[in-house]
Design an enzyme around this catalytic site. Structure first.
Site, mmCIF file in Angstrom:
data_model
loop_
_atom_site.group_PDB
_atom_site.id
_atom_site.type_symbol
_atom_site.label_atom_id
_atom_site.label_comp_id
_atom_site.label_asym_id
_atom_site.label_seq_id
_atom_site.Cartn_x
_atom_site.Cartn_y
_atom_site.Cartn_z
ATOM 1 N N SER A 36 26.304 25.983 45.892
ATOM 2 C CA SER A 36 25.717 27.290 45.638
ATOM 3 C C SER A 36 25.092 27.794 46.928
ATOM 4 O O SER A 36 25.046 27.084 47.936
ATOM 5 C CB SER A 36 24.668 27.183 44.526
ATOM 6 O OG SER A 36 24.092 28.449 44.254
ATOM 7 N N LYS A 97 39.918 35.094 38.460
ATOM 8 C CA LYS A 97 40.501 36.425 38.449
ATOM 9 C C LYS A 97 39.391 37.482 38.383
ATOM 10 O O LYS A 97 38.289 37.139 37.916
ATOM 11 C CB LYS A 97 41.442 36.563 37.247
ATOM 12 C CG LYS A 97 40.674 36.647 35.901
ATOM 13 C CD LYS A 97 41.468 36.285 34.733
ATOM 14 C CE LYS A 97 41.357 34.833 34.416
ATOM 15 N NZ LYS A 97 39.985 34.368 34.109
#
Length: 349
Positions: A36, A97
């Site tokens: 992260s 996506k």
């Protein structure tokens, strides 16, 4: 590739959590690291899912020698940066996506992966679903004749306020890239890249699409697709494929179906359902994943496909080919061009 495919998860949001939860139940796969932008976020995610290593930067995750493949779960505005970082570090990549913000960025990722000989796949889980695969087999075998009309929609009512990422052009906001990618990809799956693209949209004050209607056309096939996406309306979330000899209907949730109905001339409707081993009823695809330990769920079909491809030494998936992802991105670009949606990244090339 070893017996167990070792995954790294890049980002710690909702889709990353769902992906990690599903992956924990997939034989032959293991999440070994998470990355992260901050140590705190990575460590909290690692504790939640029992992941051995937490990295406070994307670069550190990409450099982790124990990671075979990285799942990129950022908003799509960061897909190119994150996926390129991992590919440049020699990691295989599964990227959420929409693949990127535009076709230019997608082309850069595909070239990088091919130049490096690395696996890259867009996380279009719909294509990996056994029921969708069975539907495509039926269509290609002529069960409904020649395809003439495809209809599909994906809309959420929201509300999504002005501060939400879906309203931010810098983050690729709007209905099209988050939701419209599903009906557009569904049409591409059956007919390929269209010859004609028309669209109309309601735009927000920020300049992103709130509701978009799309008409695609295929000259040689004599076919069209009527598609819709929205972040201001709860649409049916259904899809249908109509041919010269029949029709296939998907109920609500077509992008990850549990059943569909085949209508053919002179026959009773035939229902296809997900079988007890996570496979589609009535003659599943021959290479559908064998789960042994129980039914696959959620994102595990695409996870199983990546695992299979990596073990086979493949750099592209035949279920979600890179040329197909590039074609979808070109269509999404054309739709945005028609309705007047531009992102800052469009001018960065």
């Amino acid at each position: 590739m070893g017996e167990v495919v070792r995954w790294g998860v890049l980002a710690t949001g909702g889709i990353a959590a769902t992906f990690t939860e599903d992956l924990r139940g997939l034989p032959g796969a293991e999440v070994v690291a998470v990355g992260s932008r901050t140590e705190a976020s990575a460590e909290a995610f690692a504790r939640r899912f029992g992941i051995p290593r937490a990295h406070g930067s994307w670069a550190a995750l990409a450099a982790d020698e124990d990671v075979d493949v990285v799942y990129v779960a950022t908003p799509h505005s960061a897909h190119r940066e994150a996926a390129a970082l991992c590919l440049e570090a020699g990691k295989h990549v599964l990227c959420e996506k929409a693949f990127t913000l535009n076709a230019r960025e997608a082309g850069e990722l595909v070239k990088l992966a091919r130049d490096r000989g690395l696996f890259l796949m867009e996380a279009m889980w719909t294509y990996c679903n056994p029921l969708v695969r069975r539907m495509t087999e039926l269509v290609r075998d002529g069960a409904i004749g020649d395809v003439r009309v495809i209809q599909a929609d994906f809309g959420l009512a929201g509300p999504f306020g002005p501060g939400h990422r879906l309203r931010d052009p810098a983050l690729g906001g709007g209905a099209l890239l988050d939701l419209g990618v599903y009906p557009v990809s569904f049409a591409h799956l059956l007919l390929g890249e269209p010859d004609r693209v028309r669209a109309d949209a309601l735009l927000s004050e920020e300049g992103v699409d709130l509701n978009t209607a799309i008409l695609l056309g295929w000259e040689e096939a004599g076919a069209s697709a009527l598609l819709n996406c929205s972040i201001v309306a709860d649409t049916p979330l259904t899809a249908s494929v109509t041919g010269t000899k029949g029709r296939i209907d998907f109920p609500r949730g077509f992008f990850y179906p549990e059943r569909f109905v085949l209508h053919r001339e002179g026959r009773e409707p035939e229902e296809f359902t997900m079988g007890p081993a996570g496979q589609a009823g009535q003659a599943v695809p021959a290479d559908a994943p064998d789960t042994a330990g129980g039914p696959l769920r959620g994102l595990q079909f695409e996870q199983a496909e990546v695992t299979r491809a990596l073990r086979a030494g493949e750099t592209e998936s035949p279920l979600v080919p890179l040329d197909g992802s590039l074609a979808v991105m070109r269509t999404l670009d054309a739709i945005r061009d028609r309705v007047g949606v531009r992102y800052p990244a469009d001018d960065a090339g």
